[in-house]
Design a protein around this motif. Structure first.
Motif, PDB file in Angstrom:
ATOM      1  N   ALA C  77       0.855  -1.188   0.000  1.00  0.00           N
ATOM      2  CA  ALA C  77       0.000   0.000   0.000  1.00  0.00           C
ATOM      3  C   ALA C  77       0.888   1.233   0.000  1.00  0.00           C
ATOM      4  O   ALA C  77       1.915   1.258   0.662  1.00  0.00           O
ATOM      5  CB  ALA C  77      -0.910   0.000   1.221  1.00  0.00           C
ATOM      6  N   GLU C  78       0.470   2.238  -0.766  1.00  0.00           N
ATOM      7  CA  GLU C  78       1.237   3.487  -0.794  1.00  0.00           C
ATOM      8  C   GLU C  78       0.925   4.266   0.471  1.00  0.00           C
ATOM      9  O   GLU C  78      -0.235   4.578   0.736  1.00  0.00           O
ATOM     10  CB  GLU C  78       0.818   4.329  -1.998  1.00  0.00           C
ATOM     11  CG  GLU C  78       1.317   3.803  -3.323  1.00  0.00           C
ATOM     12  CD  GLU C  78       0.612   4.508  -4.476  1.00  0.00           C
ATOM     13  OE1 GLU C  78       0.289   5.712  -4.341  1.00  0.00           O
ATOM     14  OE2 GLU C  78       0.370   3.838  -5.488  1.00  0.00           O
ATOM     15  N   SER C  79       1.962   4.558   1.229  1.00  0.00           N
ATOM     16  CA  SER C  79       1.759   5.312   2.465  1.00  0.00           C
ATOM     17  C   SER C  79       3.092   5.849   2.942  1.00  0.00           C
ATOM     18  O   SER C  79       4.127   5.238   2.731  1.00  0.00           O
ATOM     19  CB  SER C  79       1.153   4.409   3.536  1.00  0.00           C
ATOM     20  OG  SER C  79       1.234   5.033   4.799  1.00  0.00           O
ATOM     21  N   LEU C  80       3.059   7.018   3.600  1.00  0.00           N
ATOM     22  CA  LEU C  80       4.292   7.587   4.156  1.00  0.00           C
ATOM     23  C   LEU C  80       4.795   6.752   5.322  1.00  0.00           C
ATOM     24  O   LEU C  80       5.966   6.756   5.646  1.00  0.00           O
ATOM     25  CB  LEU C  80       4.029   9.022   4.652  1.00  0.00           C
ATOM     26  CG  LEU C  80       3.713  10.070   3.587  1.00  0.00           C
ATOM     27  CD1 LEU C  80       3.313  11.382   4.255  1.00  0.00           C
ATOM     28  CD2 LEU C  80       4.935  10.285   2.693  1.00  0.00           C
ATOM     29  N   MET C  81       3.862   6.033   5.995  1.00  0.00           N
ATOM     30  CA  MET C  81       4.152   5.266   7.208  1.00  0.00           C
ATOM     31  C   MET C  81       4.823   6.172   8.254  1.00  0.00           C
ATOM     32  O   MET C  81       5.805   5.795   8.892  1.00  0.00           O
ATOM     33  CB  MET C  81       5.003   4.031   6.893  1.00  0.00           C
ATOM     34  CG  MET C  81       4.282   3.001   6.022  1.00  0.00           C
ATOM     35  SD  MET C  81       2.637   2.507   6.620  1.00  0.00           S
ATOM     36  CE  MET C  81       3.046   1.109   7.665  1.00  0.00           C
ATOM     37  N   SER C  82       4.257   7.361   8.409  1.00  0.00           N
ATOM     38  CA  SER C  82       4.714   8.306   9.434  1.00  0.00           C
ATOM     39  C   SER C  82       3.755   8.198  10.620  1.00  0.00           C
ATOM     40  O   SER C  82       2.696   7.587  10.501  1.00  0.00           O
ATOM     41  CB  SER C  82       4.714   9.718   8.866  1.00  0.00           C
ATOM     42  OG  SER C  82       3.385  10.120   8.606  1.00  0.00           O
ATOM     43  N   PRO C  83       4.094   8.787  11.782  1.00  0.00           N
ATOM     44  CA  PRO C  83       3.231   8.650  12.967  1.00  0.00           C
ATOM     45  C   PRO C  83       1.794   9.093  12.743  1.00  0.00           C
ATOM     46  O   PRO C  83       0.893   8.612  13.411  1.00  0.00           O
ATOM     47  CB  PRO C  83       3.924   9.530  14.008  1.00  0.00           C
ATOM     48  CG  PRO C  83       5.354   9.526  13.596  1.00  0.00           C
ATOM     49  CD  PRO C  83       5.347   9.496  12.095  1.00  0.00           C
ATOM     50  N   ASP C  85       0.320   9.319   9.451  1.00  0.00           N
ATOM     51  CA  ASP C  85      -0.207   8.910   8.136  1.00  0.00           C
ATOM     52  C   ASP C  85       0.350   7.520   7.823  1.00  0.00           C
ATOM     53  O   ASP C  85       1.437   7.382   7.288  1.00  0.00           O
ATOM     54  CB  ASP C  85       0.216   9.916   7.068  1.00  0.00           C
ATOM     55  CG  ASP C  85      -0.343   9.565   5.689  1.00  0.00           C
ATOM     56  OD1 ASP C  85      -1.102   8.566   5.594  1.00  0.00           O
ATOM     57  OD2 ASP C  85      -0.016  10.276   4.721  1.00  0.00           O
ATOM     58  N   TYR C  86      -0.412   6.517   8.211  1.00  0.00           N
ATOM     59  CA  TYR C  86       0.099   5.147   8.053  1.00  0.00           C
ATOM     60  C   TYR C  86      -1.016   4.169   7.687  1.00  0.00           C
ATOM     61  O   TYR C  86      -2.200   4.533   7.681  1.00  0.00           O
ATOM     62  CB  TYR C  86       0.813   4.698   9.334  1.00  0.00           C
ATOM     63  CG  TYR C  86      -0.051   4.727  10.577  1.00  0.00           C
ATOM     64  CD1 TYR C  86      -0.789   3.600  10.958  1.00  0.00           C
ATOM     65  CD2 TYR C  86      -0.136   5.876  11.368  1.00  0.00           C
ATOM     66  CE1 TYR C  86      -1.576   3.617  12.084  1.00  0.00           C
ATOM     67  CE2 TYR C  86      -0.933   5.895  12.504  1.00  0.00           C
ATOM     68  CZ  TYR C  86      -1.652   4.769  12.858  1.00  0.00           C
ATOM     69  OH  TYR C  86      -2.444   4.792  13.966  1.00  0.00           O
ATOM     70  N   LYS C 106      -2.148  -6.528  10.782  1.00  0.00           N
ATOM     71  CA  LYS C 106      -2.202  -5.232  11.487  1.00  0.00           C
ATOM     72  C   LYS C 106      -0.807  -4.633  11.457  1.00  0.00           C
ATOM     73  O   LYS C 106       0.142  -5.242  11.956  1.00  0.00           O
ATOM     74  CB  LYS C 106      -2.676  -5.435  12.919  1.00  0.00           C
ATOM     75  CG  LYS C 106      -4.119  -5.907  12.980  1.00  0.00           C
ATOM     76  CD  LYS C 106      -4.483  -6.376  14.378  1.00  0.00           C
ATOM     77  CE  LYS C 106      -5.745  -7.235  14.297  1.00  0.00           C
ATOM     78  NZ  LYS C 106      -5.934  -8.061  15.503  1.00  0.00           N
ATOM     79  N   LEU C 107      -0.717  -3.468  10.860  1.00  0.00           N
ATOM     80  CA  LEU C 107       0.564  -2.767  10.778  1.00  0.00           C
ATOM     81  C   LEU C 107       0.514  -1.534  11.663  1.00  0.00           C
ATOM     82  O   LEU C 107      -0.325  -1.445  12.543  1.00  0.00           O
ATOM     83  CB  LEU C 107       0.872  -2.380   9.331  1.00  0.00           C
ATOM     84  CG  LEU C 107       1.271  -3.511   8.378  1.00  0.00           C
ATOM     85  CD1 LEU C 107       0.055  -4.291   7.937  1.00  0.00           C
ATOM     86  CD2 LEU C 107       1.967  -2.958   7.158  1.00  0.00           C
ATOM     87  N   GLY C 108       1.360  -0.593  11.415  1.00  0.00           N
ATOM     88  CA  GLY C 108       1.367   0.638  12.196  1.00  0.00           C
ATOM     89  C   GLY C 108       2.519   1.466  11.700  1.00  0.00           C
ATOM     90  O   GLY C 108       3.272   1.020  10.835  1.00  0.00           O
ATOM     91  N   ASP C 136      -6.437   7.430   8.493  1.00  0.00           N
ATOM     92  CA  ASP C 136      -7.574   8.366   8.455  1.00  0.00           C
ATOM     93  C   ASP C 136      -8.911   7.631   8.297  1.00  0.00           C
ATOM     94  O   ASP C 136      -9.963   8.255   8.159  1.00  0.00           O
ATOM     95  CB  ASP C 136      -7.376   9.385   7.322  1.00  0.00           C
ATOM     96  CG  ASP C 136      -7.387   8.753   5.944  1.00  0.00           C
ATOM     97  OD1 ASP C 136      -7.664   7.529   5.836  1.00  0.00           O
ATOM     98  OD2 ASP C 136      -7.112   9.462   4.955  1.00  0.00           O
ATOM     99  N   GLY C 137      -8.853   6.300   8.317  1.00  0.00           N
ATOM    100  CA  GLY C 137     -10.085   5.518   8.249  1.00  0.00           C
ATOM    101  C   GLY C 137     -10.536   5.169   6.845  1.00  0.00           C
ATOM    102  O   GLY C 137     -11.484   4.392   6.670  1.00  0.00           O
TER     103      GLY C 137
END
Lengths: 106, 262, 156
Positions: C77-83, C85-86, C106-108, C136-137
């Motif tokens: 999945a495209e994501s910044l994986m920041s605190p 925005d993940y 379950k990631l984080g 963000d749901g």
């Protein structure tokens, strides 16, 4: 007893994203197959896989019979501090297997 | 039709020629000689090549641990077999072979069990048990990359002839012999599969179909069941003989254990 | 909640097995329709009744699998994986297996990279779906298909 294989770096620099690979010997029996005697083989699966690092859960998986036998997972985590990474598998009847890998962060 | 006639005459030859010389003639090796690996989809080949993800290594890891675990008598396999004394690197490539003491043909599984009963004072392991599979896979893995080469002379000659006969005899409700698929028609499509040359050099192998590691004899049982013939028992004389014939027929191919097969 | 759809799946299977003897031709299209609905239901049960956005999720599968017992899959999945925005969860869904849900991961933010690889069972040719739930749901959806071929010698 289950044989477990883990591939993880021994050292990493702080903030580096590291790859973790795990393989565990388990039939992940679906409950839909018949044995040689024609009788249904009982379902026997690993239901959860959890990875803790630096006191926190960093990866978790809820598994169904659609996961292949001898499950393998490749995933990532960000290296923060030196310490143990604990990999733990729990079966449907509550039995569990775990393995620890020590990571040194430079 | 032509292939059928050729097959019939070959059958007649093997059935009519009783003398040892003709049964000891070298097997008709498919040319070029291709391992079962060459007939797999790329992603299945990739799984075999991956020394972490190849699930066969789960059994090899266990086999390696068992190899150095002392029996009740105090002897571990690793006490006799070290890198310098009775080393096992390359040894599996020369099985099955005649056991000098008993004069019987033994494969790797039987040799491991002979070691247990003769030197470790242990009961033989059950064929296809996880322990025997693990030890067999580990010992075979020590020969990964070694070309197969077996002795079919002397006491092995009759075994070889018997194995060849089994391979070339039609059997089961489908009335098919091994040779009809694996000598005459390899490379052609059979449903979704490409017919392989039928070599056993990847075994014990992890078959996706089994979702487990299994022995060559388990594979042979599936072959017999596939043509709706009565499968022989694990470790049976028929399958030992076929194993020797297959090894001779695959001579030159390298041991690939743990192979991954579909 | 999850058990509800599984029971439904079992019921459908038994019905099909009963009907298979006389109704092979009509059973097949029925099954396809029911399976697609099952996959949708499984996604709703895992993530709630939210809209699925197409994109951001990639599913990598081989074009052909010679055995459906073990097929390598990678979901990213495209994501910044920041605190802040993940990716929270990633689910793998099969529209053709007896149970539509294959796994939920379950990631984080500590994952660093929203990508997982595993091997799954595929009960026949199908388009495997993956859904990612962001911090963000919002839900994002991707899919890929694999042709599962039939083996030459089926035993049993």
């Amino acid at each position: 007893m289950a044989t477990i294989r883990i591939a993880a770096p021994d050292t990493a620099s702080a903030g580096e994203v590291i790859e973790l690979k795990v393989l565990i010997q388990h039939p992940m029996e679906t409950g839909y197959r018949s044995g040689p005697d024609g009788k249904r083989i009982e379902r026997d699966i690993i239901e959860t896989f959890e990875v803790t690092y630096d006191g926190e859960t960093v990866f978790e998986a809820d598994l169904q019979p659609g996961i292949a036998a001898n499950p393998i997972f490749t995933f990532y985590t960000r290296a923060t501090t030196s310490g143990p990474i604990v990999f733990k598998w729990t079966g449907q009847d509550g039995e569990s297997w775990s393995e620890t890998h020590d990571l040194t962060v430079e | 039709m032509k292939a059928g006639l050729a097959f019939l005459s070959a059958l007649c030859l093997s059935a009519c020629g009783d003398d040892a010389a003709s049964t000891q003639s070298p097997p008709a090796q498919p040319q070029p000689l291709l391992s079962g690996y060459e007939f797999l989809q790329p992603q299945t080949r990739a799984l075999q090549d991956d020394n972490f993800a190849n699930p066969g290594f789960l059994w090899i890891d266990r086999g390696e641990a068992l190899f150095s675990t002392a029996a009740a008598s105090g002897e571990a396999c690793s006490d006799c077999h070290t890198d310098t004394s009775l080393p096992l690197a390359g040894a599996a490539a020369h099985y099955p072979q005649i056991d000098a003491e008993s004069g019987d043909l033994v494969n790797l599984e039987a040799r491991i069990n002979l070691c247990r009963t003769r030197y470790q004072d242990e009961a033989p392991l059950e064929y296809e048990s996880d322990e025997l599979l693990s030890l067999t896979a580990y010992v075979a893995y020590l020969s990964r990359g070694t070309p197969v080469s077996v002795d079919i002379e002397g006491a092995a000659a009759d075994w070889y002839a018997r194995g060849r006969d089994y391979f070339e005899t039609r059997r089961g409700q489908f009335n098919l012999s091994c040779t009809q698929c694996h000598d005459d028609n390899w490379g052609k499509k059979l449903r979704g599969d490409t017919i392989s040359q039928g070599h056993g050099t990847g075994f014990p192998a992890y078959r996706l179909e089994w979702q487990s590691l299994g022995s060559l004899h388990r594979r042979l049982r599936d072959c017999d069941a596939g043509v709706r013939a009565e499968p022989r028992m694990f470790g049976s004389d028929d399958y030992l003989a076929v194993e020797l014939y297959l090894a001779k027929r695959a001579e030159g191919l390298e041991i690939e254990t743990p192979g991954v097969r579909r | 909640m999850k058990t509800l759809s599984r029971q439904k799946s079992f019921a459908r299977r038994s019905f099909l097995q009963l009907g298979a003897a006389g109704l092979v031709a009509t059973a097949l299209p029925l099954r396809a329709a029911a399976d697609a609905a099952d996959a949708d239901a499984a996604i709703r049960e895992i993530f709630g009744d939210k809209p699925l956005n197409e994109g951001r999720v990639s599913v990598k599968l081989p074009p052909i699998a010679e055995n459906g017992n073990s097929v390598a899959i990678t979901v990213a999945a495209e994501s910044l994986m920041s605190p802040d925005d993940y990716v929270r969860r990633i689910a793998i869904i099969s529209p053709r297996n007896p149970i539509a849900e294959v796994a939920v991961f379950k990631l984080g933010p500590r994952a660093g990279k929203a990508e997982i690889s595993t091997r799954i069972r595929m009960a026949g040719t199908q388009r495997i779906r993956a859904v990612a739930e962001l911090s963000d749901g919002t839900l994002w959806h991707g899919s890929a298909s694999t042709v599962v071929t039939l083996a030459a010698c089926l035993i049993g």
